[in-house]
Design an enzyme around this catalytic site. Structure first.
Site, short mmCIF file in Angstrom:
data_model
loop_
_atom_site.label_atom_id
_atom_site.label_comp_id
_atom_site.label_asym_id
_atom_site.label_seq_id
_atom_site.Cartn_x
_atom_site.Cartn_y
_atom_site.Cartn_z
N HIS A 96 65.11 54.19 4.95
CA HIS A 96 65.07 53.52 5.44
C HIS A 96 63.46 53.51 4.46
CE1 HIS A 96 65.19 50.46 9.31
NE2 HIS A 96 64.11 49.84 8.49
N THR A 149 72.64 47.92 9.39
CA THR A 149 71.41 48.82 9.33
C THR A 149 71.97 49.86 10.48
OG1 THR A 149 69.58 47.50 8.43
CG2 THR A 149 68.87 49.47 9.91
N ARG A 185 55.07 55.27 12.62
CA ARG A 185 54.18 54.45 11.34
C ARG A 185 52.51 54.10 11.91
NH1 ARG A 185 59.02 50.12 10.75
NH2 ARG A 185 60.86 51.74 10.69
N LYS A 187 74.05 50.83 6.39
CA LYS A 187 72.62 50.90 5.15
C LYS A 187 72.14 52.13 6.15
CE LYS A 187 68.13 48.84 4.34
NZ LYS A 187 67.62 49.91 4.80
N ARG A 204 60.30 54.83 5.91
CA ARG A 204 59.33 54.85 7.71
C ARG A 204 60.36 55.12 8.54
NH1 ARG A 204 56.74 50.25 6.37
NH2 ARG A 204 57.65 49.35 7.49
N TYR A 215 70.70 43.83 12.22
CA TYR A 215 69.44 45.64 13.17
C TYR A 215 71.32 44.65 14.87
CZ TYR A 215 65.98 46.71 11.08
OH TYR A 215 65.08 46.81 9.91
N TYR A 271 52.08 47.60 6.16
CA TYR A 271 53.03 47.65 6.73
C TYR A 271 53.74 47.77 5.44
CZ TYR A 271 57.71 46.24 8.00
OH TYR A 271 58.55 45.39 8.93
N GLN A 288 71.32 41.34 6.98
CA GLN A 288 71.13 42.53 7.15
C GLN A 288 71.01 42.49 9.08
OE1 GLN A 288 67.42 43.45 8.32
NE2 GLN A 288 69.07 45.98 9.64
#
Length: 387
Positions: free
Chosen positions: A276, A156, A165, A252, A279, A130, A25, A128
């Site tokens: 990021h 973000t 991923r 960000k 990612r 989201y 990860y 942070q």
């Protein structure tokens, strides 16, 4: 204790001690991982200009990030699931950052909660966020960050949907891990990690479980999270968050000069040039190659920071010399955390600080705030000649 001289030493220990799904990860990007790789390798294209016979006594790496005094212009980046890399990982990383004198940033998708960090540290930390569809949950989350004395929000902007991923899908990534036969076999070789996890009750996303409606166990958490990242996020949304948050606001995920100008227009205090960590959009440019263009566009009007790809103090110096006022380390501190807990994070910070200080001296500078392009040799085609 093993002798640690570089971040790579911590990475080797981390790989031996962390479960495979959590190592993967951390140490992966989306799709082909081109951007993930180039985030680091593009730093190597920049060379340093050596200067000699310069008085090097009284050097300092002290600086400021958004008005906050820092021992060096390096913050710990928000990293999801940090508490799965090592038991109580976010708490331990925050303690190490506080002791060293650099900011710690807590992810929305952390294992330890906002309240956990506030109860175990005394220095203000950054949170942070989201953007999610559940407006009531987000409003409550923002208020919780205020109550915890967070002095900056890192909003973000580059995760409205997840970049694929491959390793996470193949490993069945979850927190806590689902005990499939393959996971059990792996955990049998990671007994140190297992013993530490048995001693904590923090094993899932504590910013969410018990706070979002109808999310009170792992199965409900997974279904809720899958629907929450908000595809409708736009610059008007960002303006709304600017009005709600009366403290420092950092945006960000800026990787384009035009987006940097929009960040300036909405009244952000700083931006983070970031992809990021490779990612999200695979095939995007590395953060360090986009920094010069963004500095040209807004660098004298807003504070510019950089993350993605930093693995050494020399990388930090190169970003600062190109104009960034601050940098963030994510994987570098996770390597330390997974290797040796709080002591490992402290070691990661020590290594980066030593490299930054020594390199700065050999470049003929005594103060980190005096670094500039005059300290670098930059390829003429560094940012590329693209149509």
């Amino acid at each position: 204790m093993p002798i640690i001289t570089e971040i790579e030493d911590l990475k080797r220990l981390y790989k031996r001690r962390a479960p495979k799904m959590f190592y993967d990860y951390c140490e992966s990007g989306s799709w082909t991982e081109q951007t993930f790789r180039e985030n680091s390798s593009d730093f190597d294209r920049i060379r340093l200009r050596q200067k000699v016979a310069v008085d090097m006594e009284g050097r300092t790496t002290a600086s400021q990030m958004i008005g906050r005094d820092v021992a060096m212009p390096v913050a710990l980046a928000p990293v999801g699931m940090t508490g799965m890399q090592h038991a109580d990982g976010e708490i331990l990383a925050a303690k190490a950052a506080e002791k060293f004198g650099v900011p710690f940033t807590l992810s929305t998708m952390s294992i330890c909660s906002i309240e956990d960090i506030a109860e175990n540290t005394s220095a203000p930390f950054w949170f942070q966020l989201y953007v999610m569809r559940d407006a009531e949950f987000i409003a409550n989350l923002v208020n919780r960050a205020k109550d915890a004395n967070c002095d900056a929000m890192v909003l973000t902007l580059d995760l409205q949907l997840l970049g694929q991923r491959h390793k996470d899908l193949k490993n069945g990534l979850s927190a806590p891990p689902k005990l499939t036969p393959m996971v059990i076999l792996d955990l049998m070789t990671k007994w140190r990690w297992g013993l530490q996890m048995l001693q904590t009750h923090r094993r899932t996303f504590r910013n969410i479980v018990g706070h979002a409606k109808s999310v009170d166990d792992i199965s409900s958490l997974h279904s809720w999270t899958a629907q929450q990242f908000d595809l409708r996020l736009n610059w008007d949304t960002v303006k709304d968050y600017r009005k709600q948050w009366d403290r420092k606001l950092i945006l960000k995920g800026i990787l384009d000069a035009e987006d940097a100008k929009k960040a300036l227009q909405v009244g952000a205090d700083a931006i983070i040039v970031s992809n990021h960590g490779g990612r999200q959009l695979d095939g995007a440019m590395s953060s360090i190659t986009m920094l010069p263009q963004i500095m040209d566009a807004v660098g004298d009007k807003i504070e510019v920071h950089l993350d993605s790809g930093i693995r050494s103090g020399q990388d930090v110096l190169k970003a600062l010399a190109l104009g960034a006022k601050g940098t963030y380390i994510g994987r570098a501190f996770i390597y330390g955390l997974g290797a040796m807990g709080q002591q490992g994070v402290s070691e990661a910070l020590r290594v980066i600080h030593t490299e930054l200080d020594t390199t700065m001296a050999l470049c003929g500078e005594k103060d980190v705030k005096n670094l500039g392009k005059h300290n670098l040799l930059i390829p003429k085609d560094f940012s590329g000649d693209w149509q």
